[in-house]
Scaffold this motif. Structure first.
Motif, PDB file in Angstrom:
ATOM      1  N   LEU A  10      51.360  38.395  38.135  1.00 39.85           N
ATOM      2  CA  LEU A  10      50.223  39.321  38.065  1.00 39.85           C
ATOM      3  C   LEU A  10      50.752  40.674  37.588  1.00 39.85           C
ATOM      4  O   LEU A  10      51.956  40.948  37.696  1.00 39.85           O
ATOM      5  CB  LEU A  10      49.563  39.452  39.440  1.00 39.85           C
ATOM      6  CG  LEU A  10      48.881  38.174  39.985  1.00 39.85           C
ATOM      7  CD1 LEU A  10      48.413  38.389  41.421  1.00 39.85           C
ATOM      8  CD2 LEU A  10      47.710  37.735  39.105  1.00 39.85           C
ATOM      9  N   VAL A  53      48.280  45.258  39.776  1.00 40.56           N
ATOM     10  CA  VAL A  53      47.718  44.360  40.787  1.00 40.56           C
ATOM     11  C   VAL A  53      48.720  44.152  41.924  1.00 40.56           C
ATOM     12  O   VAL A  53      48.360  44.183  43.107  1.00 40.56           O
ATOM     13  CB  VAL A  53      47.299  43.005  40.157  1.00 40.56           C
ATOM     14  CG1 VAL A  53      46.928  41.998  41.244  1.00 40.56           C
ATOM     15  CG2 VAL A  53      46.145  43.191  39.190  1.00 40.56           C
ATOM     16  N   THR A  80      43.395  31.072  40.187  1.00 34.12           N
ATOM     17  CA  THR A  80      43.009  32.321  40.850  1.00 34.12           C
ATOM     18  C   THR A  80      43.775  32.529  42.150  1.00 34.12           C
ATOM     19  O   THR A  80      44.142  31.568  42.842  1.00 34.12           O
ATOM     20  CB  THR A  80      41.501  32.345  41.206  1.00 34.12           C
ATOM     21  OG1 THR A  80      41.192  31.167  41.968  1.00 34.12           O
ATOM     22  CG2 THR A  80      40.629  32.398  39.970  1.00 34.12           C
ATOM     23  N   ASN A 111      42.913  34.489  45.581  1.00 39.90           N
ATOM     24  CA  ASN A 111      41.778  35.096  46.276  1.00 39.90           C
ATOM     25  C   ASN A 111      42.260  35.802  47.523  1.00 39.90           C
ATOM     26  O   ASN A 111      42.817  35.167  48.428  1.00 39.90           O
ATOM     27  CB  ASN A 111      40.767  34.011  46.649  1.00 39.90           C
ATOM     28  CG  ASN A 111      40.263  33.292  45.410  1.00 39.90           C
ATOM     29  OD1 ASN A 111      39.394  33.784  44.713  1.00 39.90           O
ATOM     30  ND2 ASN A 111      40.864  32.141  45.115  1.00 39.90           N
ATOM     31  N   SER A 169      39.198  40.527  46.961  1.00 41.44           N
ATOM     32  CA  SER A 169      39.194  40.417  45.497  1.00 41.44           C
ATOM     33  C   SER A 169      39.663  39.055  45.017  1.00 41.44           C
ATOM     34  O   SER A 169      40.220  38.262  45.786  1.00 41.44           O
ATOM     35  CB  SER A 169      40.116  41.464  44.876  1.00 41.44           C
ATOM     36  OG  SER A 169      39.778  42.729  45.309  1.00 41.44           O
ATOM     37  N   GLN A 170      39.446  38.869  43.735  1.00 35.81           N
ATOM     38  CA  GLN A 170      39.941  37.649  43.102  1.00 35.81           C
ATOM     39  C   GLN A 170      40.711  38.047  41.837  1.00 35.81           C
ATOM     40  O   GLN A 170      40.259  38.893  41.077  1.00 35.81           O
ATOM     41  CB  GLN A 170      38.780  36.745  42.722  1.00 35.81           C
ATOM     42  CG  GLN A 170      39.245  35.416  42.154  1.00 35.81           C
ATOM     43  CD  GLN A 170      38.091  34.503  41.799  1.00 35.81           C
ATOM     44  OE1 GLN A 170      37.372  34.762  40.835  1.00 35.81           O
ATOM     45  NE2 GLN A 170      37.908  33.441  42.552  1.00 35.81           N
ATOM     46  N   TYR A 171      41.882  37.451  41.662  1.00 37.43           N
ATOM     47  CA  TYR A 171      42.705  37.754  40.487  1.00 37.43           C
ATOM     48  C   TYR A 171      43.012  36.465  39.731  1.00 37.43           C
ATOM     49  O   TYR A 171      43.372  35.455  40.326  1.00 37.43           O
ATOM     50  CB  TYR A 171      44.019  38.410  40.914  1.00 37.43           C
ATOM     51  CG  TYR A 171      43.816  39.676  41.702  1.00 37.43           C
ATOM     52  CD1 TYR A 171      43.553  40.889  41.058  1.00 37.43           C
ATOM     53  CD2 TYR A 171      43.863  39.653  43.103  1.00 37.43           C
ATOM     54  CE1 TYR A 171      43.351  42.052  41.796  1.00 37.43           C
ATOM     55  CE2 TYR A 171      43.661  40.804  43.839  1.00 37.43           C
ATOM     56  CZ  TYR A 171      43.404  42.006  43.181  1.00 37.43           C
ATOM     57  OH  TYR A 171      43.196  43.143  43.902  1.00 37.43           O
ATOM     58  N   GLN A 172      42.894  36.565  38.424  1.00 34.21           N
ATOM     59  CA  GLN A 172      43.159  35.429  37.548  1.00 34.21           C
ATOM     60  C   GLN A 172      44.629  35.462  37.117  1.00 34.21           C
ATOM     61  O   GLN A 172      45.176  36.530  36.859  1.00 34.21           O
ATOM     62  CB  GLN A 172      42.253  35.560  36.317  1.00 34.21           C
ATOM     63  CG  GLN A 172      42.058  34.306  35.516  1.00 34.21           C
ATOM     64  CD  GLN A 172      41.053  33.353  36.150  1.00 34.21           C
ATOM     65  OE1 GLN A 172      40.105  33.800  36.801  1.00 34.21           O
ATOM     66  NE2 GLN A 172      41.287  32.064  35.976  1.00 34.21           N
TER      67      GLN A 172
END
Lengths: 198, 478
Positions: free
Chosen positions: A123, A127, A150, A152, A156-159
């Motif tokens: 990431l 982030v 992802t 989670n 929040s959610q991060y790709q």
């Protein structure tokens, strides 16, 4: 190799950059001929105050009561640099880590993780910084979904990106040697055209 | 289309490249040792698989062997078990092994090149991150993990993501007394410890072309220390001259075919790289690391940096942690740092030219009473040659210990370890925390500076020593 689809687990924040494989598993523990028995020596020189591993270092994050049972390691850039020793991801896996999140990984370490079924997640530095801020004061659980790529958190959610074949291998626990052996004819035809000196 | 040397090597080795799979490439040579191979052999046996090309596989003992005795038991119980396991596996699978006492035994990255096992245009892998060393010959060479060792055993191939390319040009000529180690440390100082992660690096420029093969190996060896997958130098007459007549080099007509082929192995003049770095050779000074990653490096005539010197917060934090671990105060002159241990050896700097360079400084001098210094040749052949040339005696007369070949104190898997608080001038490749022993402090330097520091008991500015020697010689001449 164990299949990985989704995992929810406690996050341990290891706030250091350039964590090398000598730190992850020091050389004095590499004299085994098996893949097991490395977890107890994970981060040995940081984790213990003495050479024999009897005195736990209360300052080290993994010794903190709130991070016991952690299965997701949050760390910083260039994680796993240095030696190619697969003993490093073996030690992390045996300790209980299934996922490592960092802003970058050393190449060989990254490949070693994929090959044994640990999910290495990259990431951005921003982030990562946000995640450190949210995990430093309170223990948190993240959920990693491999199909959706992802991470989670509570808010929040991060790709993240993963090469399609790496994802396929992790999801299906692919025996990569067997996979390649199915292509033996292609290897044989390559070998047949090689120059004599090669 | 114009292509780089890496792309040419890739094209020659790719077996299958599909959109949804990591590409499959052929491996020409697989070097193995005792530490990272046993679990791969065990899995191969567990699955009842054959080792596809034993004749493309070569084994040596190096990582955890004793440097005091060629007896396997002298390595200690755990190490001896690994060494015997390697012996058994090599026998069972028909692999040539250079074991203890064998004339070809040595550190895997010293042994391969000196025997002519390392050839231009090949793909070479080993379960060791310093495999990049072999890139000095224009071979695509990189370290792999044990699962990959198993994959190569069974298939003679590997799955590899294609790397990006970086061109590192060192323009002009280095000043007298500047070594290959100084060149590569200066490069790492510029890029930082992860500056080439995801890249295969090609070194070029006049300063690189002028290097001997052994010096080129020192440069390529440390490619991994700034994250590069591999380091490459295009093969040229220096390469062919070095390889001609070596034990495993091609012979006769095949040699000529090979050289004709190898002459094509260079980046096209208009090839595009993904990244570029240019250094001016004459700006490169003698290098010393002050921290706990190879990128934390400075010039010998400089001072220990301060956290405030770094604008990046992560680098600043790393500096604070490194100064604490290293027991150093910002602003201290590098030449004021006292050392108590010296290690001359490792796959970076244990070849005959390294030993000649160190011996030329040690000749007629005495190691400081405060310093314990050891010299560990890279291979049995290097050892024999150093003894024949009188270098070993020079070291012994000066108070250095002369040992048997092996990886030794570079990683301290055997009993050549530092104790807590020891400060070592080391010609090896990593200054990580605890690398040479728990709580020990490593400063990476060239063989010349290691020898000079052993004598002085602290780091010294080699240019001043050289000037003093020249003045001395002039006086004697008068």
């Amino acid at each position: 190799m164990e299949k990985f689809t989704q995992h929810t687990g406690l996050v341990a924040p290891l706030d250091a950059a350039n964590v090398d494989t000598d730190q992850i598993i020091p050389k004095q523990f590499l004299q085994k001929t098996t893949r097991i028995g490395f977890g107890q020596h994970l981060f040995h020189d940081w984790r213990y105050l003495d050479a024999t591993g009897e005195k736990s270092n209360p300052e080290f994050i993994l010794n903190s009561p709130q991070y016991q049972g952690a299965s997701i390691l949050l760390t910083r850039e260039n994680f796993g640099c240095g030696s190619s020793r697969e003993h490093a991801p073996w030690a992390l896996q045996e300790y209980g880590f299934k996922v490592i999140i960092a802003s970058s990984f050393a190449d060989i370490f990254y490949a070693n993780c994929i090959n044994i079924g640990i999910v290495p997640i990259v990431l951005s530095e921003e982030v990562i910084e946000t995640l450190f801020q949210s995990t430093n004061d309170n223990s948190q659980q993240f959920t990693v979904d491999l199909a959706a790529c992802t991470v989670n958190t509570e808010s929040s959610q991060y790709q993240f990106n993963l090469a399609p074949f790496h994802k396929y291998c992790l999801e299906n626990g692919v025996d990569s040697v067997g996979w390649t052996l199915d292509k033996l004819a292609k290897i044989e035809s390559y070998e047949a055209q090689m120059p004599a000196w090669q | 289309m114009a292509t780089t040397l890496y792309e040419k090597l890739w094209q020659r080795h790719v077996i299958e490249e599909k959109a949804d799979e990591t590409p499959l490439i052929f491996v020409d040579r697989h070097l193995i040792h005792e530490v990272t191979s046993p679990q791969a052999f065990a899995n191969l046996k567990f699955h009842n698989r054959v080792l596809r090309h034993p004749e493309r596989t070569i084994a040596t003992m190096d990582h955890n062997i004793s440097t005091r005795s060629i007896e396997i038991n002298a390595a200690g119980e755990g190490a001896a078990n690994q060494l015997r396991t390697l012996e058994k596996n090599c026998k069972e699978f028909g692999i040539e092994l250079f074991g203890m006492g064998h004339k070809n035994q040595g550190i895997v990255h010293v042994m391969g090149p000196e025997l002519g096992l390392t050839l231009p245009g090949t793909v070479i892998v080993c379960g060791d991150s310093h495999t990049a060393t072999h890139g000095a010959f224009g071979a695509l060479a990189f370290g792999i993990g044990t699962s990959e060792v198993e994959h190569v055993f069974a298939t003679q191939t590997l799955r590899q993501t294609k790397a990006k390319t970086m061109k590192i040009e060192v323009k002009g000529q280095v000043a007298a007394g500047i070594s290959a180690k100084d060149i590569i440390l200066a490069i790492i100082g510029k890029t930082g410890s992860a500056g080439a992660t995801g890249y295969v690096v090609e070194y070029c420029g006049e300063a690189i072309e002028r290097l001997t093969m052994e010096e080129r190996m020192t440069v390529c060896n440390m490619s991994i220390e700034f994250g590069a997958k591999a380091g490459l130098i295009a093969p040229d007459e220096t390469t062919f001259e070095y390889l001609k007549g070596k034990e495993y080099s091609p012979k006769g007509q095949i040699w000529q075919q090979a050289v004709n082929d190898w002459q094509q192995l260079k980046s096209d003049s208009n090839a595009i790289f993904d990244s570029y770095l240019t250094l001016d050779a004459k700006e490169i000074k003698t290098q010393v690391t002050w921290g706990t990653t190879p990128g934390q490096v400075t010039q010998v005539d400089n001072v220990v940096p301060s956290p405030e010197d770094f604008s990046d917060p992560v680098e600043r934090e790393s500096c604070i942690a490194a100064l604490k671990y290293m027991g150093l105060t910002a602003g201290t002159k590098i030449t004021d740092i006292a050392i108590n241990k010296v290690f001359i050896g490792s796959c970076t700097n244990s070849r005959i030219e390294d030993l000649r360079a160190a011996a030329s400084i040690a000749k007629g001098k005495q190691v400081s009473p405060n310093v314990d210094a050891i010299v560990v040749p890279g291979s049995y052949r290097v050892k024999e040659q150093a003894e024949a040339e009188g270098l070993a005696q020079t070291f012994i007369d000066a108070g250095f210990e002369w040992r048997l070949p092996g990886c030794s104190m570079c990683l301290g898997m055997n009993d050549d370890v530092l104790t807590e608080g020891d400060r070592c001038a080391s010609t090896s490749n990593r200054n990580f925390e605890g690398r040479q022993g728990r709580g020990s402090r490593t400063h990476l330097v060239s063989p010349e500076l290691a020898a000079a520091s052993a004598i002085a008991g602290h780091f010294v500015d080699l240019t001043k020593i050289n000037q003093a020697n020249q003045a001395n010689q002039a006086n004697q001449g008068a």
